[in-house]
Design an enzyme around this catalytic site. Structure first.
Site, short mmCIF file in Angstrom:
data_model
loop_
_atom_site.label_atom_id
_atom_site.label_comp_id
_atom_site.label_asym_id
_atom_site.label_seq_id
_atom_site.Cartn_x
_atom_site.Cartn_y
_atom_site.Cartn_z
N ARG A 1 65.05 -43.66 53.06
CA ARG A 1 64.84 -43.41 51.62
C ARG A 1 64.00 -42.17 51.44
O ARG A 1 63.55 -41.57 52.41
CB ARG A 1 64.08 -44.60 51.01
CG ARG A 1 62.77 -44.84 51.77
CD ARG A 1 61.83 -45.78 51.08
NE ARG A 1 60.77 -46.22 51.96
CZ ARG A 1 59.66 -45.55 52.20
NH1 ARG A 1 59.45 -44.39 51.62
NH2 ARG A 1 58.72 -46.03 53.03
N GLU B 1 59.93 -41.40 61.89
CA GLU B 1 58.47 -41.34 62.10
C GLU B 1 58.13 -41.43 63.58
O GLU B 1 58.67 -42.28 64.31
CB GLU B 1 57.79 -42.48 61.35
CG GLU B 1 57.95 -42.39 59.85
CD GLU B 1 57.03 -43.33 59.07
OE1 GLU B 1 56.76 -43.03 57.91
OE2 GLU B 1 56.60 -44.37 59.63
N LEU C 1 48.67 -46.62 71.26
CA LEU C 1 48.25 -45.26 71.57
C LEU C 1 46.85 -45.02 71.00
O LEU C 1 46.56 -45.44 69.88
CB LEU C 1 49.26 -44.25 71.02
CG LEU C 1 50.69 -44.41 71.56
CD1 LEU C 1 51.64 -43.41 70.93
CD2 LEU C 1 50.74 -44.27 73.08
N GLU D 1 54.07 -53.04 71.47
CA GLU D 1 54.06 -51.63 71.86
C GLU D 1 52.76 -51.31 72.55
O GLU D 1 51.74 -51.93 72.28
CB GLU D 1 54.18 -50.73 70.61
CG GLU D 1 55.58 -50.48 70.19
CD GLU D 1 55.71 -49.62 68.94
OE1 GLU D 1 54.70 -49.20 68.36
OE2 GLU D 1 56.86 -49.38 68.56
N HIS E 1 50.26 -38.93 63.43
CA HIS E 1 51.50 -39.43 62.85
C HIS E 1 52.27 -38.20 62.35
O HIS E 1 51.82 -37.51 61.44
CB HIS E 1 51.19 -40.37 61.68
CG HIS E 1 52.42 -40.81 60.92
ND1 HIS E 1 52.84 -42.12 60.86
CD2 HIS E 1 53.31 -40.10 60.19
CE1 HIS E 1 53.94 -42.19 60.12
NE2 HIS E 1 54.25 -40.97 59.71
P1 ADP Z 1 54.71 -49.74 58.81
O1 ADP Z 1 56.19 -49.83 58.68
O2 ADP Z 1 54.03 -51.05 58.57
O3 ADP Z 1 54.11 -48.61 58.03
P2 ADP Z 1 54.69 -48.17 61.30
O4 ADP Z 1 55.40 -48.59 62.50
O5 ADP Z 1 55.30 -47.06 60.48
O6 ADP Z 1 54.43 -49.45 60.36
O7 ADP Z 1 53.22 -47.74 61.67
C1 ADP Z 1 52.25 -47.43 60.68
C2 ADP Z 1 51.03 -46.80 61.32
O8 ADP Z 1 50.45 -47.72 62.29
C3 ADP Z 1 51.31 -45.54 62.15
O9 ADP Z 1 51.34 -44.38 61.33
C4 ADP Z 1 50.12 -45.55 63.08
O10 ADP Z 1 48.95 -45.14 62.40
C5 ADP Z 1 49.95 -47.03 63.41
N1 ADP Z 1 50.73 -47.39 64.63
C6 ADP Z 1 51.99 -47.87 64.69
N2 ADP Z 1 52.40 -48.06 65.98
C7 ADP Z 1 51.35 -47.70 66.76
C8 ADP Z 1 51.13 -47.64 68.20
N3 ADP Z 1 52.06 -48.03 69.08
N4 ADP Z 1 49.92 -47.18 68.63
C9 ADP Z 1 48.96 -46.80 67.75
N5 ADP Z 1 49.10 -46.84 66.41
C10 ADP Z 1 50.27 -47.27 65.91
#
Ligand code: ADP
Length: 446
Positions: free
Chosen positions: A291, A275, A203, A200, A208
């Site tokens: 969930r 999310e 960012l 990805e 969040h």
């Molecule tokens: P997990 O399932 O491991 O919790 P997530 O996809 O929900 O992973 O992402 C967890 C956190 O990681 C997000 O809340 C954010 O802080 C960071 N994050 C995830 N994707 C990105 C991105 N593309 N750019 C910047 N930060 C990211």
């Protein structure tokens, strides 16, 4: 409605679910490992079954033991809570095969959303905006390089089976990419036994923001607004609030409706959280949790709806008890995750609680299974409770939170209360001006 619900979890969430069952007049069965025989969720349940030794893999994750516990006690439904087996599609399927209701979505929805690559493709098809990135899995460094060059650095490598922030690596330049790819893969393999990764755009200063949704499984679905969970450490949430200081009512309604509409299309059943990262006024989907979330109480405080009660009702076949137009947002709520950890090093601090005095008063809620004399076992997550505070405005909420934190006394172990006492006095937190990197910068990690 169900006669008896087995709660396949421990700690504060097991108690939380028991409370909803009791209000509905449903009998409860607690399960526990040998390390949790004295836990409050066991003491307050109508019945309890020991399902194995301390290691979660042999107790709270032990599917045969859980199914046997249902059969011995005659439980007709299982609530999985969060963590443990809550997003295990096979568990949901096995329960259905035994004619026991899984209080959650269908195993098919759990499976789709559990694979983050498939979840992203599904979201895209349903009209939900996603983070720019690879189309599917990334299998070679050459392929990764090509995608990164076209998107621009920095990029993030993420595990398809990811969770808890594991298997995630940033590459700031071409020189970093090879190593980021191989370490993300190795971490994913170790944590999830699956080394599939995807990419990805990373960012730089997002918030969040997640949307709480509820579906009846027959095509009706609503949203209950957002939670802002930008204060994070190692991609794990530390403090959550609703509403987000960064959203206005029109933005909330628009993204909420987009997500609710997607849930109607797939006939989603029960509670779910979609999310997003939110940057420069744009939403980017990252994942869906099928969930109940740890932070669900902030939504309960601003909407007045009991999400666990609604999960149980919907799982028993009822329609949603509220329409979109019934959901009115009132005031502001903040949750602090109180962990048995050193507030500076975050080293776990299990042991006996010698003194326990939770705060009280108007707008103050403590969800916890802890009590004076309780010995926190070293085997599980360090979360020992959640302090949730509600106020008419964000400012009132912060004033009340400062007061509640000053009343909270937990002796005998270290906790993260001092961290929250510091955070609620920081001008950026008071002004709501923080992104997902703020806390790590504040803690000197970046
Ligand atoms: P997990 O399932 O491991 O919790 P997530 O996809 O929900 O992973 O992402 C967890 C956190 O990681 C997000 O809340 C954010 O802080 C960071 N994050 C995830 N994707 C990105 C991105 N593309 N750019 C910047 N930060 C990211």
């Amino acid at each position: 409605m169900f006669d008896k619900v087995l709660i396949a979890n421990r700690g504060e969430i097991a108690l939380r679910i028991q409370r909803a069952c009791k209000e509905l007049g449903i009998a409860t069965v607690a399960v526990h490992s040998t390390a949790d025989a004295d836990a409050m969720h066991v003491r307050l349940a109508d019945e309890s079954v020991c399902i194995g030794p301390p290691a979660a893999s042999e107790s709270y994750l032990n599917i045969p033991a859980l199914v046997t516990a249902c059969e011995i006690t005659g439980a007709d439904a299982v609530h999985p809570g969060y963590g443990f087996l809550s997003e295990n599609a096979r568990f949901a399927e096995i329960l259905e095969e035994h004619k026991i209701t899984f209080i959650g979505p269908t195993s098919e929805h759990i499976r789709i959303m559990g694979d983050k690559i498939e979840a992203k493709e599904t979201a895209k098809k349903l009209g939900i905006p996603v983070v720019p990135g690879s189309d599917g899995a990334v299998t070679s460094e050459a392929q990764a390089m090509k995608i990164a060059d076209s998107m621009g650095f920095p990029v993030l490598i993420k595990a398809a089976a990811g969770g808890g922030g594991r298997g995630m690596k940033v590459a700031h330049s071409r020189a970093d990419l090879g190593l980021a790819l191989s370490t993300a893969r190795a971490e994913a393999k170790a944590a999830f036994k699956d080394d599939a990764v995807y990419m990805e755009k990373y960012l730089q200063k997002p918030r969040h923001i997640e949307i709480q949704v509820f579906g009846d499984g027959k095509g009706d679905a609503v949203h209950l607004g957002e939670r802002d969970c930008s204060l994070q450490r190692r991609h794990q949430k530390v403090l959550e609030e609703a509403p987000s200081p960064a959203l206005n009512a029109a933005q909330r309604a628009k993204i909420g409706e987009t997500v609710a509409d997607a849930m109607r299309k797939i006939k989603y059943r029960g509670a779910g959280t979609v999310e997003f990262l939110f940057e420069d006024g744009q939403f980017y989907f990252i994942e869906m949790n099928t969930r109940l979330q740890v932070e669900h109480p902030v939504t309960e405080m601003v909407t007045g709806y009991d999400l666990v009660l609604e999960q149980i009702r919907v799982a028993s076949g009822a329609s949603l008890s509220f329409k979109q137009s019934d959901i009115v947002f009132s005031g502001h709520a903040i949750e602090c995750r109180i962990c048995a950890e050193n507030p500076k090093t975050f080293r776990p601090s299990p042991g006996q609680i010698s003194y326990w005095h939770p705060p009280g008063g108007l707008g103050v809620r403590v969800d916890s299974g802890a009590y004076q004399g309780y010995r926190i076992p070293p085997y599980y997550d360090s979360l020992i409770g959640k302090l949730i505070v509600h106020g008419k405005t964000r400012n009132d909420c912060l004033m009340r939170l400062r007061r509640a934190l000053s009343e909270f006394v937990i002796d005998g172990i270290e906790t993260t209360i001092p961290l929250f006492q510091d955070l609620v006095r920081q001008s950026d937190v008071v002004d709501g001006l923080y992104d997902i990197h703020w806390l790590e910068k504040h803690l000197g990690m970046k």
